[in-house]
Enzyme design. Structure first.
Site, PDB file in Angstrom:
ATOM      1  N   SER A  63       0.710  -1.342   0.071  1.00 13.85           N
ATOM      2  CA  SER A  63      -0.039   0.101   0.049  1.00 13.85           C
ATOM      3  C   SER A  63       0.946   1.297   0.081  1.00 13.85           C
ATOM      4  CB  SER A  63      -1.095  -0.215   1.213  1.00 13.85           C
ATOM      5  OG  SER A  63      -0.288   0.233   2.523  1.00 13.85           O
ATOM      6  N   LYS A 107      -0.067   4.274   6.968  1.00 16.73           N
ATOM      7  CA  LYS A 107      -0.855   5.027   5.631  1.00 16.73           C
ATOM      8  C   LYS A 107      -0.368   6.477   5.903  1.00 16.73           C
ATOM      9  CE  LYS A 107      -3.289   1.436   4.622  1.00 16.73           C
ATOM     10  NZ  LYS A 107      -3.082   0.544   3.711  1.00 16.73           N
TER      11      LYS A 107
END
Length: 181
Positions: A63, A107
């Site tokens: 990610s 993230k």
């Protein structure tokens, strides 16, 4: 007749045992006690540093590619500055996964409370208002990231810290840049 038991040996034996204890054994027990206390102090200090100061995490998943490799990177994150400065857009953070409380996610913060974020869902673009006490997290590699686009705004209480350094692999050691959206 009845024989008398001679008990004159007992005081001498206890005197020898007391001298042996004071001379030979007691210093070892004192030393072991001091060592135990020092060990507990060290463990307590390390716990406080890990819980309130800095911690380490590894990457699993693509990610955040190309900032981090899909697996094996070691990251250092800190837990202190958010207490004084709060969170900022563009910071890379480690958080408890909103879907699995035993897992960590890494993230980038793209939205703060009160922000409106545009989300592309099933070919439609919609706007999401981030509520108070929440942030919007997305991975840099949108195609491989399971993030706020899937589970919505993330409670600030799940954020664990700000990623400051990439420590592994050695040829990629360096600070993690804040990239405002």
């Amino acid at each position: 007749g009845a024989e008398r038991c001679d008990r004159t040996w007992a005081p001498a034996m206890f005197a020898r045992l007391g001298a042996w204890w004071a001379r030979d054994l007691r210093p070892y027990f004192v030393e072991a006690g001091i060592f135990g206390i020092r060990w507990l102090q060290l463990v307590g200090m390390l716990h406080c540093v890990q819980e309130y100061g800095i911690d380490f995490s590894t990457t699993v998943g693509a990610s955040m590619v190309p900032v981090f490799n899909a697996s094996g990177d070691v990251l250092l994150f800190e837990r202190m500055t958010q207490r004084s400065k709060g969170w900022s857009r563009g910071e890379v953070v480690v958080a408890t996964s909103p879907k699995d409380p035993d897992a960590r996610i890494c993230k980038r913060i793209l939205g703060l409370p009160g922000d409106r974020v545009k989300v592309l869902a099933a070919g439609d673009e919609k706007e999401v208002l981030i509520p108070r006490g929440h942030v919007w997290l997305e991975g840099d590699n949108k195609a491989a990231s399971h993030d706020s686009r899937h589970y919505g705004p993330v409670p600030v209480g799940l954020l664990q810290g700000k990623v400051r350094l990439k420590l592994w692999p050695p040829w990629e050691i360096g600070p993690v840049r804040v990239v405002p959206p």
